[in-house]
Design an enzyme around this catalytic site. Structure first.
Site, short mmCIF file in Angstrom:
data_model
loop_
_atom_site.label_atom_id
_atom_site.label_comp_id
_atom_site.label_asym_id
_atom_site.label_seq_id
_atom_site.Cartn_x
_atom_site.Cartn_y
_atom_site.Cartn_z
N ASP A 243 1.08 -1.17 -0.10
CA ASP A 243 0.12 0.50 0.38
C ASP A 243 0.82 0.72 -0.11
O ASP A 243 1.62 0.86 0.69
CB ASP A 243 -0.64 0.03 1.10
CG ASP A 243 -2.41 0.94 1.16
OD1 ASP A 243 -3.18 0.53 0.15
OD2 ASP A 243 -2.17 1.76 1.82
N GLU A 297 1.94 -0.66 -4.88
CA GLU A 297 0.90 0.76 -4.73
C GLU A 297 2.17 1.80 -5.24
O GLU A 297 2.37 2.50 -4.47
CB GLU A 297 -0.07 0.33 -3.83
CG GLU A 297 -1.13 1.66 -4.66
CD GLU A 297 -2.50 2.02 -3.96
OE1 GLU A 297 -2.75 2.86 -4.10
OE2 GLU A 297 -1.66 1.79 -2.09
O1 TEU Z 1 -5.02 3.44 -1.78
C1 TEU Z 1 -3.56 5.14 -2.35
C2 TEU Z 1 -4.36 6.07 -3.03
O2 TEU Z 1 -3.87 7.19 -2.40
C3 TEU Z 1 -5.74 6.04 -3.66
O3 TEU Z 1 -6.37 5.13 -4.65
C4 TEU Z 1 -6.85 6.63 -2.61
O4 TEU Z 1 -7.17 5.51 -1.74
C5 TEU Z 1 -8.20 7.19 -3.70
O5 TEU Z 1 -7.22 8.01 -4.37
C6 TEU Z 1 -8.48 7.78 -1.88
O6 TEU Z 1 -9.52 8.80 -2.63
C7 TEU Z 1 -4.35 2.71 -0.85
C8 TEU Z 1 -5.65 1.55 -0.36
O7 TEU Z 1 -5.95 0.94 -1.47
C9 TEU Z 1 -6.75 1.97 -0.28
O8 TEU Z 1 -7.82 1.49 -0.34
C10 TEU Z 1 -6.71 3.29 1.38
O9 TEU Z 1 -7.51 4.42 1.27
C11 TEU Z 1 -5.43 3.87 0.46
O10 TEU Z 1 -4.21 2.68 0.21
C12 TEU Z 1 -4.88 4.52 2.63
O11 TEU Z 1 -4.47 3.09 3.31
#
Ligand code: TEU
Ligand code: CA
Length: 596
Positions: A243, A297
């Site tokens: 993440d 990610e």
């Molecule tokens: O997501 C990272 C992120 O910055 C984006 O995809 C974000 O969730 C989105 O733009 C917000 O509108 C990761 C995870 O996949 C996500 O589910 C989590 O909320 C986030 O990190 C925090 O852990």
């Protein structure tokens, strides 16, 4: 009511865009060629199981409820492993299954070594892992270590006093001029700092205030992370999806966000000064000791920066998720109409900035994005199934490891949200407070955008059959409403229909698995400017495949480039009729794969 243009800008100002290349990154340093045996390569690539894999993402809360409490759980997943395997995928990425107060549905972890109570027990996890292995599949889990929950014991200690042994596990700063320490913004609206009453200092949270950022500059924190990674690897998991991993190293001195990063702060938060050092250390301490896959990610990482994270000679990560394609339909958090040439240009760019020492991923959906058929296909009744199959054809024939999000194999669609009360996601609830409750954006404009892009669209429960709640739960109520179209769109119906999206997907998955050209072959876009048809070849030695995808709702007579003739039709999502010669008579949303 405010003019539409302003609304658009305000939604855009909510942050999160994925356009390329601010000049803040370090230059790409690729070390000299390794001593690996070139004879063992395929088209220059070292064969690896994770390059040949098809990954299926399971969001546990929404997959299958086994005990009627309305919340998906590990036993539910185990009970559907045959369904997953039947699809022809061979790796499962499990979204967080750890103990969590669920401020952000498990992305806020309270105990990294404990299973979330609602999801079951450690023995349920062991059963799941065993079931995965028995089927010759692999299980990759989510590593969420940029931040923890504020209820994690480290933070409970850390906030107690300035001299607490855990103080430096997080990022604390005194007030600046009676205000926040800097102007950083949270991805979930508002400032990225929260003042804590015990000491009066502020802590950093790039996401919710219940998700304090860990201080990776503290070696104790890094060692805690490596230990918990080993804990799960020693159980037998096959790797990690990491993440927001590019955010873990913060910029020296935490300087203010420059004005032009305010709407795309991810490009400022990512790729901090010690990121490569920490990833190399993690690789050396942990990853290199196991045969696992890692996928970072990489929110806020540009295509140009990608090789610095995944070139195998650097020993950092195996792959990253690049967000250019999945967020092509976004301006900040607002929907924008996208065009096919833009999408093609992204795939070409990814390919051209790549080399034989690195590997890409291909995905157009996940738990943070709308449903693939609603965002990139056409979810209206006449075209839903055909367009979902076009997208499946594309995802499974492009170059890079495909990641498929649960339910997309059924052509599940966005949810018809009409009211904020139907939403669950903290991102959307906070945005509502920041934009609608301040009269900045009208409720109607806001909800129209929610229907297009909100994260809850992909989080509604899996639709298993036509019984109440789509067969997701035997309880009266699911944690998030099931899409009302479950009577028509569900797994049971599709498994029984040879022409269903599910059955097309499994044929495509089989084709990819048995065709090395779709994994290691060269990629070439034959007609980059065509706004309706995506035509490309995948070539490995003498093996050559032609993929033709009609992305429009009209019939198209498509003239193949000079010298090309339709050969043997390997698969099509519509009629089995073959065009001979140089002109293809494509139906709306038709996909064809030819062997040349
Ligand atoms: O997501 C990272 C992120 O910055 C984006 O995809 C974000 O969730 C989105 O733009 C917000 O509108 C990761 C995870 O996949 C996500 O589910 C989590 O909320 C986030 O990190 C925090 O852990
Ligand atoms: Ca349950």
């Amino acid at each position: 009511m405010i003019p539409a243009r302003n609304t658009f800008l305000l939604l855009a100002a909510l942050a999160l865009t994925s356009f390329s290349s601010p000049a803040l990154d370090e230059p790409t340093k690729v070390p000299s060629p390794s001593s690996t045996n070139p004879a063992a390569t395929v088209n220059g690539y070292q064969p690896k199981w994770w390059k040949e894999a098809i990954v299926y993402q399971v969001y546990p809360r929404s997959f299958k409820d086994s005990n009627g409490d309305g919340i998906g759980d590990l036993k539910g997943i185990t009970s559907e492993l045959d369904y997953i395997q039947g699809l022809g995928v061979n790796v499962i990425w499990l979204s967080p299954h750890f103990d969590s107060p669920n401020a952000d549905n498990g992305y806020d972890i309270r105990d990294y070594r404990k299973v979330m109570t609602e999801f079951g027990t450690m023995s349920d996890f062991d059963e799941l892992l065993k079931g995965v292995k028995q089927r010759n599949m692999k299980l990759v889990i989510d590593l969420v270590v940029n931040h923890s929950s504020d209820e994690h014991k480290w933070f409970v200690e850390s906030r107690k006093s300035k001299d607490n042994a855990y103080r430096d596990y997080y990022i604390w700063r005194p007030a600046k001029d009676d205000n926040v320490p800097n102007n950083w913004v949270s991805f979930f609206s508002g400032p990225a700092w929260k003042q804590d009453p015990a000491t009066g200092e502020y802590y950093l949270h790039l996401f919710a205030d219940k998700q304090p950022d860990l201080n990776w500059d503290n070696p104790k924190v890094r060692n805690e992370v490596y230990d918990l990674m080993k804990f799960w690897l020693d159980k037998g998991v096959d790797g990690f999806r990491m993440d927001v991993i590019p955010f873990v190293s913060k910029r020296e001195g935490l300087p203010d966000l420059p004005a032009d990063y305010m709407t795309r702060p991810q490009f400022f938060y990512a790729m901090g000064p010690h990121l490569h050092e920490y990833l190399k250390e993690m690789n050396h301490e942990v990853l290199s000791k196991y045969d696992v896959m890692t996928v970072g990610e990489a929110f806020g990482v540009t295509v140009e920066q990608t090789p610095t994270l995944v070139d195998e000679r650097r020993n950092e990560l195996n792959m990253i998720f690049n967000f250019d394609a999945v967020r092509l339909n976004r301006n900040g958090e607002a929907w924008r109409d996208w065009t096919l040439p833009e999408l093609k240009a992204i795939y070409t760019n990814l390919d051209q900035t790549s080399n034989v020492h690195m590997w890409n991923t291909v995905f157009l959906s996940n738990h943070d994005n709308p449903r693939v058929v609603s965002a990139f296909g056409d979810d209206s009744a006449p075209f839903r199934a055909a367009s979902a199959k076009v997208l499946a054809t594309m995802l499974l024939t492009l170059k890079g490891t495909p990641f498929i999000y649960q339910g997309d194999e059924l052509g599940m669609t966005n949810y018809p949200f009409t009211s904020i009360d139907q939403c669950d996601d903290i991102a959307v609830k906070n945005a509502w407070k920041a934009l609608v409750l301040t009269n900045t954006v009208s409720p109607d404009v806001f909800m129209a955008n929610v229907r297009k892009v909100s994260r809850d669209n992909s989080r509604t429960p899996m639709q298993w059959d036509s019984s109440a709640n789509g067969g997701f739960t035997t309880g009266a109520k699911a944690w998030l409403a099931v899409n009302p179209n479950y009577k028509d769109i569900n797994a049971k119906q599709e498994l029984g229909d040879p022409n269903s999206i599910y059955n097309y997907f499994r044929q495509m998955a089989e084709l990819r698995r048995k065709t090395p050209a779709f994994v290691y072959g060269d990629y070439k876009d034959l007609d980059p400017n065509n706004a309706k048809v995506f035509v490309y070849t995948r070539t490995l030695g003498k093996e050559k495949y032609l993929v033709v995808l009609n992305f429009s709702e009209g019939a198209v007579a498509y003239d193949l480039p000079a010298g090309l003739k339709a050969g043997e039709l390997v698969i099509s999502n519509l009629a089995k009729l073959t065009d001979q010669g140089g002109t293809l008579h494509l139906k709306p949303w038709e996909a064809r794969v030819y062997k040349l």
